[in-house]
Design a protein around this motif. Structure first.
Motif, short mmCIF file in Angstrom:
data_model
loop_
_atom_site.label_atom_id
_atom_site.label_comp_id
_atom_site.label_asym_id
_atom_site.label_seq_id
_atom_site.Cartn_x
_atom_site.Cartn_y
_atom_site.Cartn_z
N ASP A 88 0.83 -1.21 0.00
CA ASP A 88 0.00 0.00 0.00
C ASP A 88 0.86 1.25 0.00
O ASP A 88 0.46 2.29 -0.55
CB ASP A 88 -0.92 0.02 1.23
N GLN A 91 1.59 1.78 -3.73
CA GLN A 91 0.44 2.23 -4.52
C GLN A 91 -0.15 3.54 -4.01
O GLN A 91 -0.59 4.37 -4.81
CB GLN A 91 -0.64 1.15 -4.53
N GLN A 92 -0.19 3.72 -2.71
CA GLN A 92 -0.88 4.86 -2.13
C GLN A 92 0.08 5.80 -1.40
O GLN A 92 -0.30 6.50 -0.48
CB GLN A 92 -1.97 4.37 -1.18
N SER A 114 1.96 -4.92 -9.86
CA SER A 114 0.58 -4.45 -9.96
C SER A 114 0.27 -3.32 -8.98
O SER A 114 -0.73 -2.61 -9.13
CB SER A 114 -0.41 -5.61 -9.76
N ALA A 115 1.12 -3.15 -7.96
CA ALA A 115 0.95 -2.04 -7.02
C ALA A 115 1.52 -0.74 -7.57
O ALA A 115 1.26 0.33 -7.01
CB ALA A 115 1.61 -2.37 -5.68
N CYS A 116 2.29 -0.82 -8.66
CA CYS A 116 2.84 0.39 -9.29
C CYS A 116 1.78 1.01 -10.20
O CYS A 116 0.80 0.37 -10.57
CB CYS A 116 4.10 0.04 -10.06
N HIS A 117 2.02 2.24 -10.60
CA HIS A 117 1.02 2.98 -11.38
C HIS A 117 1.22 2.81 -12.89
O HIS A 117 0.26 2.85 -13.65
CB HIS A 117 1.05 4.45 -10.99
N ARG A 145 -5.48 -6.57 -6.97
CA ARG A 145 -4.88 -5.68 -7.97
C ARG A 145 -4.77 -6.31 -9.36
O ARG A 145 -5.01 -5.63 -10.37
CB ARG A 145 -3.48 -5.24 -7.50
N MET A 208 -3.47 9.24 -8.52
CA MET A 208 -3.09 8.07 -7.72
C MET A 208 -4.16 7.67 -6.72
O MET A 208 -4.43 6.49 -6.53
CB MET A 208 -1.81 8.38 -6.94
N HIS A 209 -4.77 8.67 -6.09
CA HIS A 209 -5.63 8.39 -4.94
C HIS A 209 -7.13 8.52 -5.24
O HIS A 209 -7.93 7.79 -4.67
CB HIS A 209 -5.26 9.31 -3.77
#
Length: 257
Positions: A88, A91-92, A114-117, A145, A208-209
């Motif tokens: 997290d 990603q966040q 998959s946590a990357c943008h 994800r 992103m959010h």
């Protein structure tokens, strides 16, 4: 800053976070996962974008199975939640993250990607989820994800059958947004990070959010959230200056790529 399993390099306002377990094909140990968490928690305020890369010929070959212990159900639950909290922060976190993919992007490595943008893959990249054949299940956020990238049916097929996607098929399926020649994923990721770093920070933060949340909301909720975020973003002084630059001819127009 250097950690046993992670190397952090700063190039101006770009942070390069490199997995440094090449001898293990950058397999994800608990120490590496915690180092990722700490690295993204403590990025300098000057950083505007980040790139995750893997040392050696592979991005990340997944969970370090040598650490797989006999856990009871409660211990397994808390271990998975530790991974969730760590990824997290990717990603966040405070800045957009680009993954430079090459070689194996397998199991936990695909969960990290998959946590990357944005994901940039070179032609050596291959994707797999071997957990199904090993009697285990994804535990690092992959079931949430990865279907958002490729769909539930494709992920189910991968885990049931052990299917491996090569770089070209993987790009078509949605694993990566960019496919580049062998050995150039990192350079392209840096190029994209530098471009992203020039955006207004509040716009990047909204993408992103806010955007992922809007995409999961009912339409009427999404429209309202969009209106709120749009109003906030355009009220920022930097946004007003950028719009003035465009109206007064100081900003470039969109052209064909």
């Amino acid at each position: 800053m250097t950690h046993t399993d992670i190397q952090l390099e700063l190039r101006g306002d770009i942070a390069i976070v490199r997995l440094a377990r090449a001898g293990k094909r950058n397999a994800l140990s608990d120490a590496l996962i915690l180092a990722l968490r700490d690295t993204f928690q403590n990025l300098p305020d000057t950083v505007r974008a980040a790139v995750i890369d893997g040392e050696g010929p592979h991005f990340c070959a997944g969970l370090d199975l040598s650490e797989l212990k006999e856990r009871d159900a409660g211990q397994g639950l808390h271990h998975s939640r530790m991974w969730h909290a760590a990824l997290d922060h990717v990603q966040q976190g405070p800045v957009p993250v680009i993954a430079a993919l090459h070689g194996a992007v397998v199991g936990g490595g695909l969960e990290l990607a998959s946590a990357c943008h944005i994901r940039v893959a070179d032609t050596t990249t291959f994707y797999a989820l071997p957990e199904g054949s090993r009697g285990i299940f994804v535990g690092g956020g992959g079931s949430v994800r990865i279907p958002k990238l490729i769909g539930v049916a494709r992920m189910t097929d991968m885990m049931l059958t052990g299917r491996v996607y090569n770089a070209e098929d993987g790009e078509r399926a949605g694993f990566a947004q960019y496919l580049v020649p062998e050995g150039t994923a990192f350079d392209r990721a840096i190029e994209l990070a530098q471009r992203i770093a020039t955006n207004a920070p509040l716009t990047n933060y909204a993408l992103m959010h806010a955007l992922p949340r809007i995409a999961e909301q009912p339409a009427d909720h999404g429209f309202f959230t969009e209106a709120l975020i749009s109003g906030i973003a355009q009220s920022a002084p930097e946004a007003k200056e950028r719009v003035r630059d465009f109206l007064e001819g100081r900003a470039g127009k969109v052209t064909k790529g």
